[in-house]
Design a protein around this motif. Sequence first.
Motif, PDB file in Angstrom:
ATOM      1  N   HIS A 243      -0.679  -1.053   9.071  1.00  0.00           N
ATOM      2  CA  HIS A 243      -0.621  -2.170   9.500  1.00  0.00           C
ATOM      3  C   HIS A 243      -1.371  -2.009  11.117  1.00  0.00           C
ATOM      4  O   HIS A 243      -2.276  -2.966  11.497  1.00  0.00           O
TER       5      HIS A 243
ATOM      6  N   LYS B 210      -4.996  -3.390  12.408  1.00  0.00           N
ATOM      7  CA  LYS B 210      -5.092  -4.226  13.463  1.00  0.00           C
ATOM      8  C   LYS B 210      -6.081  -3.891  14.489  1.00  0.00           C
ATOM      9  O   LYS B 210      -6.983  -4.759  15.267  1.00  0.00           O
TER      10      LYS B 210
ATOM     11  N   ARG C  85      -9.536  -4.483  13.308  1.00  0.00           N
ATOM     12  CA  ARG C  85      -9.984  -5.882  13.578  1.00  0.00           C
ATOM     13  C   ARG C  85     -10.289  -6.266  15.020  1.00  0.00           C
ATOM     14  O   ARG C  85     -10.974  -7.042  15.480  1.00  0.00           O
TER      15      ARG C  85
ATOM     16  N   LYS D  25     -11.891 -16.039   9.696  1.00  0.00           N
ATOM     17  CA  LYS D  25     -11.405 -16.931   8.411  1.00  0.00           C
ATOM     18  C   LYS D  25     -12.657 -17.566   7.387  1.00  0.00           C
ATOM     19  O   LYS D  25     -13.321 -18.143   8.252  1.00  0.00           O
TER      20      LYS D  25
ATOM     21  N   ALA E 207      -4.775 -10.898  14.558  1.00  0.00           N
ATOM     22  CA  ALA E 207      -3.444 -10.973  13.471  1.00  0.00           C
ATOM     23  C   ALA E 207      -3.598  -9.767  12.813  1.00  0.00           C
ATOM     24  O   ALA E 207      -4.659  -9.013  12.527  1.00  0.00           O
TER      25      ALA E 207
ATOM     26  N   VAL F 264      -3.472  -7.470   9.429  1.00  0.00           N
ATOM     27  CA  VAL F 264      -4.143  -7.439   8.201  1.00  0.00           C
ATOM     28  C   VAL F 264      -3.060  -7.644   7.060  1.00  0.00           C
ATOM     29  O   VAL F 264      -2.146  -6.812   6.976  1.00  0.00           O
ATOM     30  N   ALA F 265      -3.248  -8.821   6.297  1.00  0.00           N
ATOM     31  CA  ALA F 265      -2.215  -8.688   5.345  1.00  0.00           C
ATOM     32  C   ALA F 265      -2.303  -7.406   4.292  1.00  0.00           C
ATOM     33  O   ALA F 265      -3.392  -7.166   3.693  1.00  0.00           O
ATOM     34  N   VAL F 266      -1.224  -6.930   4.049  1.00  0.00           N
ATOM     35  CA  VAL F 266      -1.222  -5.615   3.453  1.00  0.00           C
ATOM     36  C   VAL F 266      -0.046  -5.638   2.404  1.00  0.00           C
ATOM     37  O   VAL F 266       1.082  -5.995   2.627  1.00  0.00           O
ATOM     38  N   GLU F 267      -0.344  -5.537   0.885  1.00  0.00           N
ATOM     39  CA  GLU F 267       0.433  -5.948   0.009  1.00  0.00           C
ATOM     40  C   GLU F 267       0.977  -4.561  -0.668  1.00  0.00           C
ATOM     41  O   GLU F 267       0.125  -3.771  -0.634  1.00  0.00           O
TER      42      GLU F 267
ATOM     43  N   ASP G 298      -8.700 -14.705   4.595  1.00  0.00           N
ATOM     44  CA  ASP G 298      -9.205 -13.653   5.174  1.00  0.00           C
ATOM     45  C   ASP G 298     -10.320 -12.956   4.641  1.00  0.00           C
ATOM     46  O   ASP G 298     -10.557 -12.908   3.124  1.00  0.00           O
TER      47      ASP G 298
ATOM     48  N   LEU H   2      -8.550  -7.636   3.267  1.00  0.00           N
ATOM     49  CA  LEU H   2      -7.203  -7.404   2.590  1.00  0.00           C
ATOM     50  C   LEU H   2      -6.978  -6.002   2.223  1.00  0.00           C
ATOM     51  O   LEU H   2      -7.837  -5.514   1.930  1.00  0.00           O
TER      52      LEU H   2
ATOM     53  N   ARG I 124      -3.946  -3.112   0.504  1.00  0.00           N
ATOM     54  CA  ARG I 124      -3.080  -2.828  -0.618  1.00  0.00           C
ATOM     55  C   ARG I 124      -2.615  -1.372  -0.234  1.00  0.00           C
ATOM     56  O   ARG I 124      -3.480  -0.631  -0.123  1.00  0.00           O
TER      57      ARG I 124
END
Length: 472
Positions: free
Chosen positions: A50, A54, A57, A66, A85, A87-90, A140, A143, A145
């Motif tokens: 994460h 960040k 970014r 976006k 913000a 990054v969305a990490v799944e 985004d 993304l 994972r």
Amino acid sequence: MTGADHNPTNSSRTLGNIEQTWCRAVAGGTGTTVLALQMAKPPSKLPLLHEVLKKLRHSHPLLRCKLHYNATTKEFSFLSTAAVAPVAVEFHDIPSTKELLLRLSTKETADLSPCHLILEHNVNDKIWSNPSAFPCSGADVILGRLYALSETRCMVVLRLHAAACDRTTAESVLRELMELVMEAEGGRKVGGAEKEGEGSLGIERMVPRGMGKKTMWAHGVDMLGYSLSSLRLTNLKFKNTTKSEGERYSQVVRLKIDTQQTTAILAGCKSRGIKLCGALAAAGLIAAHSTQLDSDKLKKKYGVVTLIDTRSLLEPPLSTHHFGYYQLPILNTHTINGRQKLWDLAEKSYGEFERYKKSNRHFSDMDDLNFLMKKAMENPSLTASSSLRTSLISVFEDPVIDNTKEMKQEIGVEDYMGCSSAHGVGPSLAIFDTIRNGELDCACVYPAPLHSRDQIIQLVHLIKKILVDGIQ
């Protein structure tokens, strides 16, 4: 970016024509870029990931954007915010990763590594396939994972949208990601200055004055020429041309050539004044033609697309660390009779590409090829068997040169692969070539079930044999 947002910390711009086309291509299955790293690290490194993303970014405004879709105008735009913000990490734990790998494992994939299987799975992710389903705040463009393979090993996967990421961007993302991991683990400090103006202009507004212009007559003649030529191009034999929605997907065959043979191939290119792309294209043409019945008696015309990184050619020129989509294609056609030799064809095909490039065809034909790409997506029936195939093969003018073995060892990277999806509009075989510590390592992407894995494995093995035999 200039824009219409009243919040002074935000800015927006409508995407250029080429970026718009790539947004539609991604929705149709071509252009989702995936970087997959198999690491000898415990999955507990998720908080570190994460933080690293960040920082990435923070250095690149384009990755903070976006992607918005306006249903009224049917146009895409970037909305950039000053705030960085995470990054969305799944996250996928060990049981769910094992279940996924079990589901992906079949008789034909038994020999593929977890890195390869997870790469293919993510290349076919449909996250950007339906613009109308984008969240109101936008989607985004990057993304993440994280897959837990075991208590001591994991997979890190990044997915990037083509509108914000060509191959040069993907290469820079990978390198900066590894540098940031080193820094986070106590290594050297990595410079992270924000790239001024990144994402503020599409490629159309940076073409050198006069290079992209063409008279109406020349535009019409070239458009007609490309249209008629594309209808006459020979394709690799299709295995399944079903048109059911969601049926097609991208698969990958890996081509690896050892250091000694790679050195000899590169020396062969250098002695003839050509680049590796010329040899790869020639080997691909010869291999594909050899699959035709009575190939030594037939003449067939094939298309080769060579992708150029135009950053250094733009006004103002950009560096490789300026993220975005700045690649342009040159389409050449070649008549193959089954009797050509590797190096003769390589010199001829590369020579034609070089002549087109010197005459700035990548700029002057930019709008024509972009228009034809859009028309193919809107009218699949214009292509052979509604396959959306625009050429036999695509190559990059220059390979990625990766000499980061020591860095990878230091941060625990066991293996990595990177490529983009190609099951929408595109070639039968897209070659993503890397010279990795002296060894040629290519991800060869193809649309399935138009082509089968067994068919492409045989084709890639033949390409390798042609290259290796050519240096004997």
